[in-house]
Design an enzyme around this catalytic site. Structure first.
Site, short mmCIF file in Angstrom:
data_model
loop_
_atom_site.label_atom_id
_atom_site.label_comp_id
_atom_site.label_asym_id
_atom_site.label_seq_id
_atom_site.Cartn_x
_atom_site.Cartn_y
_atom_site.Cartn_z
N LYS A 156 0.99 -1.39 -0.09
CA LYS A 156 0.63 -0.07 0.37
C LYS A 156 0.78 1.74 0.31
O LYS A 156 0.73 1.87 -0.23
CB LYS A 156 -0.88 0.50 1.19
N LYS A 216 -5.63 -13.74 -10.87
CA LYS A 216 -7.11 -13.46 -9.79
C LYS A 216 -8.39 -12.67 -10.63
O LYS A 216 -7.73 -11.06 -11.31
CB LYS A 216 -7.37 -13.76 -8.79
N LYS A 271 -11.35 -6.55 -7.91
CA LYS A 271 -12.23 -4.70 -8.25
C LYS A 271 -10.58 -3.95 -8.53
O LYS A 271 -10.81 -3.32 -9.85
CB LYS A 271 -12.73 -4.43 -7.14
P1 AMP Z 1 -11.71 -7.66 -1.13
O1 AMP Z 1 -12.87 -8.09 -2.64
O2 AMP Z 1 -10.30 -8.00 -1.65
O3 AMP Z 1 -11.74 -6.64 -0.64
O4 AMP Z 1 -12.15 -8.70 -0.73
C1 AMP Z 1 -13.14 -9.17 -0.03
C2 AMP Z 1 -12.96 -11.30 -0.02
O5 AMP Z 1 -13.47 -11.78 -1.17
C3 AMP Z 1 -12.37 -11.71 0.85
O6 AMP Z 1 -11.99 -12.40 2.11
C4 AMP Z 1 -11.09 -12.27 -0.26
O7 AMP Z 1 -10.03 -13.35 0.24
C5 AMP Z 1 -12.10 -12.81 -0.97
N1 AMP Z 1 -11.76 -12.76 -2.73
C6 AMP Z 1 -11.73 -11.67 -3.57
N2 AMP Z 1 -11.71 -11.83 -4.82
C7 AMP Z 1 -11.32 -13.22 -4.40
C8 AMP Z 1 -10.49 -14.01 -5.84
N3 AMP Z 1 -10.77 -13.96 -6.87
N4 AMP Z 1 -11.15 -15.89 -5.33
C9 AMP Z 1 -11.16 -16.14 -4.31
N5 AMP Z 1 -11.39 -14.82 -3.67
C10 AMP Z 1 -11.53 -13.64 -3.42
#
Ligand code: AMP
Ligand code: TRP
Length: 327
Positions: free
Chosen positions: A111, A194, A197
């Protein structure tokens, strides 16, 4: 019943990665565990969002949580900033969190690199706030994706340290949880890595069928297999991983067979994949629109959630105060 806590930052809409990586575990656990799912709006302040966006994003993600099937009768759904007790615990934990260990976390370093003009103290103490979220309810399980492992390691360390300093056995050590063998990393369809967003490759639960179809048809592929049973290159493997996640086994096997016999037409695969994603998201999307329109319902859910979350929070913090020596 075991206590479970997890949060998602309100930084945009939920996408298929959030759903299959985290929400699906929430849905599973709400029947068998004492669950607290919250919207981490304090955590989102590290990037200084505009006030209007905070309100909008919290409501959006709340409606989307509910539309996925998280049931406010079974789980406690709340907004982090409605439970100020977490801040008191955050302060206590910060007194035993050391600059060196906070600076060494990879998420902080990353970050700091991403936003060099805004390396604020909230960013540095992100892991202590996350630990406070979890320890506030004395949770033993935390459903999160793999990317949160280091933060979870810190939460366990802070729990242990508190217990050691005060000679108590108060906080349990929280374990990361994923749905065992079915835990997935949802890939992006832009060639590698992966879905996310910030990766700019997300397919959102709220996307309409046309938007979904457009995103899937744009997915990166190659010229096709040159010989039977060849190994799939990453972009193609990602398409198949997605197919495995949202389509039936027959559909998966059908296209896998075509690939292995060099008869695959990626256009057909993408068309089928888009259709299957749409059939999965369409009912969720419909519910999102319905729930978003029902302001009274959303208000009631957050109000009741905050009440229940505070009951647990007040209890923990009262105990912590006593342990620390405030009487
Ligand atoms: P974030 O959107 O990065 O704040 O993630 C929110 C939750 O979704 C967290 O528990 C992440 O580990 C999960 N997550 C986000 N993107 C993925 C992905 N492409 N595959 C699996 N888990 C995800
Ligand atoms: N750091 C998590 C993420 O970026 C969000 C989060 C904040 C969280 N507090 C938490 C997750 C407590 C689980 C438990 O996805």
């Amino acid at each position: 019943m075991e206590t479970v806590v997890s949060g998602i930052r309100p930084t945009g809409n939920l996408h298929l990665g959030n759903y299959f990586g985290a929400i699906r575990s929430f849905l599973d656990m709400q029947h068998s565990h004492n669950c607290y799912f919250f919207i981490a709006d304090w955590h989102s302040l590290t990037t200084h969002p505009h006030p209007d966006n905070i309100v909008r994003n919290v409501r959006t993600i709340l409606a989307e949580y509910l539309a996925c099937g998280i049931d406010p009768e079974k789980a406690t759904i709340y907004v982090q900033s409605d439970v100020p007790e977490a801040l008191e615990l955050y302060l206590y934990l910060n007194m035993n969190a050391y600059l060196g260990e906070l600076e060494r976390t990879t998420s902080f370093k990353e970050k700091a690199r991403q936003q060099p003009d805004n390396v604020n103290a909230g960013l540095l103490t992100y892991p202590t706030l996350m630990a406070a979220d979890i320890l506030l309810h004395k949770a033993v399980k935390v459903p999160v994706g793999k990317d949160q492992e280091q933060n979870m390691e810190m939460a366990r360390k802070f729990a242990r340290r508190f217990n050691t300093i005060y000679g108590v056995d108060f906080f349990p050590e929280p374990a990361s949880f994923s749905l065992g063998a079915t835990a997935v990393k949802v890939p992006g369809l832009d060639g590698s890595g992966k879905m996310g967003k910030s990766e700019g490759n997300a397919i959102y639960l709220a996307d309409d069928p046309k938007a979904i179809s457009k995103k899937v048809m744009k997915a990166v592929t190659d010229a096709g297999p040159q010989e039977p049973n060849s190994i799939k290159p990453e972009p193609v493997e990602n398409l198949f991983s997605m197919l495995r996640i949202v389509s039936s086994e027959e559909v998966y096997n059908h296209f896998d067979g075509l690939y292995n016999s060099c008869a695959i037409r990626y256009g057909d695969l993408k068309k089928q994949l888009a259709e299957d994603i749409v059939s999965f998201t369409a009912p969720i999307r419909e519910r999102i629109l319905e729930i978003q329109a029902d302001e009274d319902y959303l208000d009631r859910v957050v109000r009741e959630g905050a009440e229940r979350a505070r009951e647990s929070a007040v209890r923990t913090v009262a105990e912590v105060r006593r342990i620390i020596g405030f009487r």
